[in-house]
Design a protein around this motif. Structure first.
Motif, PDB file in Angstrom:
ATOM      1  N   GLN A  75      18.815 -17.173 -16.430  1.00  0.00           N
ATOM      2  CA  GLN A  75      18.912 -17.010 -14.978  1.00  0.00           C
ATOM      3  C   GLN A  75      17.532 -16.849 -14.355  1.00  0.00           C
ATOM      4  O   GLN A  75      17.234 -17.437 -13.304  1.00  0.00           O
ATOM      5  N   ARG A  76      16.693 -16.054 -15.010  1.00  0.00           N
ATOM      6  CA  ARG A  76      15.331 -15.846 -14.502  1.00  0.00           C
ATOM      7  C   ARG A  76      14.530 -17.147 -14.496  1.00  0.00           C
ATOM      8  O   ARG A  76      13.823 -17.456 -13.531  1.00  0.00           O
ATOM      9  N   HIS A  77      14.659 -17.912 -15.581  1.00  0.00           N
ATOM     10  CA  HIS A  77      13.927 -19.181 -15.653  1.00  0.00           C
ATOM     11  C   HIS A  77      14.489 -20.212 -14.677  1.00  0.00           C
ATOM     12  O   HIS A  77      13.744 -21.040 -14.151  1.00  0.00           O
ATOM     13  N   TYR A  78      15.792 -20.151 -14.436  1.00  0.00           N
ATOM     14  CA  TYR A  78      16.392 -21.054 -13.458  1.00  0.00           C
ATOM     15  C   TYR A  78      15.828 -20.783 -12.064  1.00  0.00           C
ATOM     16  O   TYR A  78      15.474 -21.714 -11.335  1.00  0.00           O
ATOM     17  N   LEU A  79      15.730 -19.501 -11.702  1.00  0.00           N
ATOM     18  CA  LEU A  79      15.182 -19.143 -10.387  1.00  0.00           C
ATOM     19  C   LEU A  79      13.709 -19.500 -10.275  1.00  0.00           C
ATOM     20  O   LEU A  79      13.243 -19.940  -9.213  1.00  0.00           O
ATOM     21  N   ASN A  96      12.172 -21.975 -11.891  1.00  0.00           N
ATOM     22  CA  ASN A  96      12.094 -23.434 -11.741  1.00  0.00           C
ATOM     23  C   ASN A  96      12.527 -23.873 -10.352  1.00  0.00           C
ATOM     24  O   ASN A  96      11.954 -24.805  -9.779  1.00  0.00           O
ATOM     25  N   LEU A  97      13.524 -23.177  -9.810  1.00  0.00           N
ATOM     26  CA  LEU A  97      13.993 -23.493  -8.461  1.00  0.00           C
ATOM     27  C   LEU A  97      12.898 -23.234  -7.446  1.00  0.00           C
ATOM     28  O   LEU A  97      12.686 -24.028  -6.513  1.00  0.00           O
ATOM     29  N   GLU A  98      12.173 -22.122  -7.629  1.00  0.00           N
ATOM     30  CA  GLU A  98      11.065 -21.781  -6.730  1.00  0.00           C
ATOM     31  C   GLU A  98       9.947 -22.810  -6.825  1.00  0.00           C
ATOM     32  O   GLU A  98       9.342 -23.192  -5.815  1.00  0.00           O
ATOM     33  N   LYS A  99       9.672 -23.267  -8.039  1.00  0.00           N
ATOM     34  CA  LYS A  99       8.644 -24.294  -8.230  1.00  0.00           C
ATOM     35  C   LYS A  99       9.017 -25.583  -7.516  1.00  0.00           C
ATOM     36  O   LYS A  99       8.197 -26.203  -6.860  1.00  0.00           O
ATOM     37  N   GLY A 108       8.521 -29.291  -3.004  1.00  0.00           N
ATOM     38  CA  GLY A 108       9.166 -29.974  -1.879  1.00  0.00           C
ATOM     39  C   GLY A 108       8.456 -29.692  -0.571  1.00  0.00           C
ATOM     40  O   GLY A 108       8.275 -30.583   0.263  1.00  0.00           O
ATOM     41  N   ILE A 109       8.011 -28.421  -0.355  1.00  0.00           N
ATOM     42  CA  ILE A 109       7.300 -28.052   0.880  1.00  0.00           C
ATOM     43  C   ILE A 109       5.960 -28.770   0.966  1.00  0.00           C
ATOM     44  O   ILE A 109       5.573 -29.294   2.008  1.00  0.00           O
ATOM     45  N   VAL A 110       5.238 -28.791  -0.159  1.00  0.00           N
ATOM     46  CA  VAL A 110       3.935 -29.483  -0.188  1.00  0.00           C
ATOM     47  C   VAL A 110       4.105 -30.959   0.091  1.00  0.00           C
ATOM     48  O   VAL A 110       3.355 -31.570   0.853  1.00  0.00           O
ATOM     49  N   ALA A 111       5.141 -31.556  -0.533  1.00  0.00           N
ATOM     50  CA  ALA A 111       5.393 -32.987  -0.322  1.00  0.00           C
ATOM     51  C   ALA A 111       5.755 -33.253   1.132  1.00  0.00           C
ATOM     52  O   ALA A 111       5.309 -34.240   1.732  1.00  0.00           O
TER      53      ALA A 111
END
Length: 384
Positions: free
Chosen positions: A323-327, A329-332, A337-340
């Motif tokens: 769950q921690r790694h999923y969050l 990766n989601l944040e990354k 997406g914001i930078v793009a």
């Protein structure tokens, strides 16, 4: 043998538990019950695992804890894990009489009521014996067991049974028959469409049951009676184990002591209604089919219940890690997406500005009012 999804699931579920249980025992044997990550990395290969040990251990934060000491990382068990270790030790103390009976039964099935200690050590955890069972159990029951060594070599040390208890000489098949009030026979678990397999099973089951505690010296090798006794012997061994399953290779090590055939796997495959043979993880394992209901054991030893709690804690930690790694990766992905999106807006703005500038220049050249002023200035300057 056709794969059974439920029994395959039972095998895969135990795989991670077995590995982490061995790591737990390694840590407990270290000074201060803490092992350096370097030490665990060296031992990692013996667990048939690849990669970094720290990456594996971090997947189970509820089980293993890390700390830094003298510029070196160490791993220890969490408080919740240590609590389960204490509970496990308490169960072992309570269950000691059952371990004594189990050990006596194993010796009673052997040809000379003796079993090599080195060989038995390979399967001690299958039967629930403590790691120190030789110094923990044997000295307390000197009238039942003793250690013998006729050659003086450590590898030839054996445990010998001193007294035969007829109450122990009742197999799981016989005990079940007594409860049901019928003759001892095997149960079969096969699809109804397997007509030929069912016919072979009924033909085999019609042969009188031969107890694994009866001396086999009067039986002839290769006969149906000898096969019946061997199947009953393996059935009893699996019944005595915690998870009702065992490595066929390790079973084969007892060929001399238990009188098992050379091609044990071939014999087991002949009886798909009684045994399930799997090659999961490239290890041939035999399971007792009538001990399972789907992927779950019908009856659980108290030690299995405690170890099940360990498995639940392990799964809880793994879920937390995933769950921690999923969050993360989601944040990354969000940041990417914001930078793009920002870079895309900048490109759009720059293109709009360039188009606007070009449009203004083109518009200035062809604007009628601007053109009039241009020509007026031109001709005024051209006058006398």
């Amino acid at each position: 043998m056709k794969k059974d999804p439920d029994l395959e699931a039972a095998l895969s579920r135990n795989r991670r538990w077995i590995v982490n249980n061995r790591i737990k025992n390694m840590i407990l044997r270290c000074p201060g019950q803490a092992a350096s990550v370097k030490y665990l990395q060296k031992k990692f290969r013996t667990l048939d695992l690849q990669g970094k040990a720290v990456n594996w251990l971090k997947k189970y934060p509820c089980c293993f804890d890390f700390y830094l000491q003298n510029d070196e990382y160490y791993c220890r068990l969490t408080k919740r894990m240590l609590s389960l270790v204490e509970e496990e030790e308490s169960v072992k103390d309570i269950q000691e009489p059952f371990y004594v009976e189990r050990l006596a039964k194993l010796l009673m099935m052997s040809t000379n009521q003796r079993i090599n200690v080195v060989k038995l050590n390979e399967l001690r955890r299958n039967f629930g014996f403590p790691d120190d069972y030789i110094i923990r159990i044997l000295p307390r029951y000197p009238d039942m067991f003793r250690l013998v060594n006729h050659t003086g070599r450590k590898s030839s040390m054996e445990i010998e049974l001193l007294s035969w208890n007829p109450d122990f000489a009742v197999s799981a098949v016989e005990a079940s028959a007594l409860e049901r009030g019928c003759s001892p026979c095997f149960s079969c678990s096969l699809p109804s469409s397997w007509v030929q397999s069912w016919e072979r099973f009924h033909e085999f089951n019609a042969i009188p049951y031969v107890s694994p505690y009866v001396c086999a010296s009067g039986l002839v090798e290769g006969t149906k009676e000898m096969e019946k006794r061997t199947v009953g012997l393996v059935h009893e061994l699996l019944s005595l184990s915690l998870w009702k399953k065992m490595s066929i290779v390790k079973l084969g090590h007892f060929k001399k002591e238990l009188g098992l055939p050379d091609k044990l796997n071939v014999l087991l495959l002949k009886h798909p209604g009684i045994f399930y043979v799997s090659n999961r993880y490239q290890i041939y394992t035999v399971l007792l089919k009538d001990a399972y209901n789907g992927s779950e054991l019908k009856e659980m030893d108290p030690l299995v219940v405690v170890k099940g709690k360990f498995g639940e804690l392990m799964q809880e930690g793994l879920h937390e890690y995933n769950q921690r790694h999923y969050l993360m990766n989601l944040e990354k992905h969000k940041k990417k997406g914001i930078v793009a999106a920002r870079s895309g807006k900048r490109k759009d703005r720059s293109s709009e500005t360039s188009e606007q500038d070009n449009g203004d220049k083109v518009g200035g050249l062809f604007n009628p009012e601007e053109r009039k002023r241009f020509y007026k200035v031109l001709f005024d300057d051209a006058g006398p």
